[in-house]
Design a protein around this motif. Sequence first.
Motif, PDB file in Angstrom:
ATOM      1  N   SER A  28       0.831  -1.206   0.000  1.00 26.60           N
ATOM      2  CA  SER A  28       0.000   0.000   0.000  1.00 26.60           C
ATOM      3  C   SER A  28       0.864   1.253   0.000  1.00 26.60           C
ATOM      4  O   SER A  28       0.546   2.238  -0.665  1.00 26.60           O
ATOM      5  CB  SER A  28      -0.923   0.014   1.226  1.00 26.60           C
ATOM      6  OG  SER A  28      -1.799  -1.070   1.193  1.00 26.60           O
ATOM      7  N   GLN A  55       3.817   1.499  -1.348  1.00 25.98           N
ATOM      8  CA  GLN A  55       4.352   1.646  -2.711  1.00 25.98           C
ATOM      9  C   GLN A  55       3.317   2.264  -3.644  1.00 25.98           C
ATOM     10  O   GLN A  55       3.641   3.140  -4.452  1.00 25.98           O
ATOM     11  CB  GLN A  55       4.811   0.296  -3.251  1.00 25.98           C
ATOM     12  CG  GLN A  55       6.070  -0.214  -2.627  1.00 25.98           C
ATOM     13  CD  GLN A  55       7.254   0.710  -2.909  1.00 25.98           C
ATOM     14  OE1 GLN A  55       7.432   1.214  -4.003  1.00 25.98           O
ATOM     15  NE2 GLN A  55       8.052   0.939  -1.890  1.00 25.98           N
ATOM     16  N   VAL A  56       2.075   1.810  -3.532  1.00 24.22           N
ATOM     17  CA  VAL A  56       1.004   2.369  -4.364  1.00 24.22           C
ATOM     18  C   VAL A  56       0.801   3.849  -4.023  1.00 24.22           C
ATOM     19  O   VAL A  56       0.630   4.690  -4.911  1.00 24.22           O
ATOM     20  CB  VAL A  56      -0.300   1.558  -4.205  1.00 24.22           C
ATOM     21  CG1 VAL A  56      -1.474   2.249  -4.874  1.00 24.22           C
ATOM     22  CG2 VAL A  56      -0.117   0.149  -4.775  1.00 24.22           C
ATOM     23  N   LYS A  63       3.342   5.936  -5.667  1.00 28.27           N
ATOM     24  CA  LYS A  63       3.033   6.172  -7.084  1.00 28.27           C
ATOM     25  C   LYS A  63       2.014   7.303  -7.225  1.00 28.27           C
ATOM     26  O   LYS A  63       2.163   8.179  -8.080  1.00 28.27           O
ATOM     27  CB  LYS A  63       2.514   4.884  -7.737  1.00 28.27           C
ATOM     28  CG  LYS A  63       2.129   5.038  -9.198  1.00 28.27           C
ATOM     29  CD  LYS A  63       3.304   5.434 -10.077  1.00 28.27           C
ATOM     30  CE  LYS A  63       2.866   5.449 -11.538  1.00 28.27           C
ATOM     31  NZ  LYS A  63       3.948   5.813 -12.439  1.00 28.27           N
ATOM     32  N   VAL A  81       1.703  -5.236  -5.449  1.00 27.84           N
ATOM     33  CA  VAL A  81       1.991  -3.968  -6.124  1.00 27.84           C
ATOM     34  C   VAL A  81       1.693  -4.041  -7.627  1.00 27.84           C
ATOM     35  O   VAL A  81       1.000  -3.169  -8.158  1.00 27.84           O
ATOM     36  CB  VAL A  81       3.433  -3.503  -5.841  1.00 27.84           C
ATOM     37  CG1 VAL A  81       3.782  -2.281  -6.677  1.00 27.84           C
ATOM     38  CG2 VAL A  81       3.608  -3.199  -4.363  1.00 27.84           C
ATOM     39  N   ALA A  92      -2.050  -4.067  -8.209  1.00 31.71           N
ATOM     40  CA  ALA A  92      -2.607  -2.733  -7.996  1.00 31.71           C
ATOM     41  C   ALA A  92      -2.245  -1.797  -9.136  1.00 31.71           C
ATOM     42  O   ALA A  92      -3.059  -0.957  -9.546  1.00 31.71           O
ATOM     43  CB  ALA A  92      -2.113  -2.165  -6.671  1.00 31.71           C
ATOM     44  N   SER A  93      -1.041  -1.930  -9.693  1.00 31.46           N
ATOM     45  CA  SER A  93      -0.630  -1.040 -10.786  1.00 31.46           C
ATOM     46  C   SER A  93      -1.471  -1.271 -12.038  1.00 31.46           C
ATOM     47  O   SER A  93      -1.767  -0.332 -12.770  1.00 31.46           O
ATOM     48  CB  SER A  93       0.858  -1.208 -11.096  1.00 31.46           C
ATOM     49  OG  SER A  93       1.115  -2.430 -11.761  1.00 31.46           O
ATOM     50  N   LEU A 105      -5.188   0.120 -10.775  1.00 32.71           N
ATOM     51  CA  LEU A 105      -5.287   1.546 -10.440  1.00 32.71           C
ATOM     52  C   LEU A 105      -4.670   2.485 -11.466  1.00 32.71           C
ATOM     53  O   LEU A 105      -5.124   3.614 -11.621  1.00 32.71           O
ATOM     54  CB  LEU A 105      -4.641   1.798  -9.073  1.00 32.71           C
ATOM     55  CG  LEU A 105      -5.287   1.083  -7.887  1.00 32.71           C
ATOM     56  CD1 LEU A 105      -4.439   1.274  -6.631  1.00 32.71           C
ATOM     57  CD2 LEU A 105      -6.699   1.584  -7.673  1.00 32.71           C
TER      58      LEU A 105
END
Length: 114
Positions: free
Chosen positions: A15, A17-18, A21, A82, A85-86, A89
């Motif tokens: 989370s 790391q997200v 970003k 991650v 999520a990338s 998101l």
Amino acid sequence: MKLAVLVLFSVLLASGQVAFKFAAIDIKARVEAIGGLWAYASLPLFAALVIYAGATALWVWILTDTPLSRAYPFALLGAIFVPAASVVLFGESLTWSYPVGLLLVCLGVYLCVR
């Protein structure tokens, strides 16, 4: 309980790391709009740092009674969270080799904690 806390640590790390970003996207827009150091006064950056601070505190707590060699493989679970999520998101894409490598990482984590 211990497994749940280790997975929570992995989720917090991912989370963070997200959130970094999101902070990078926000800061890029702010640099273009206002420039200077004020562009880095970003709420997403603050949130990312808070999440990472929480993950760090949890990590230290985990290590009070869990051997580092058993706990550390859970840090690698971010390699699952991650990128997923990338894609969801940020609309990023992954090549076919990524899931294969990820499967090998998961197998390694399983073998390490077994």
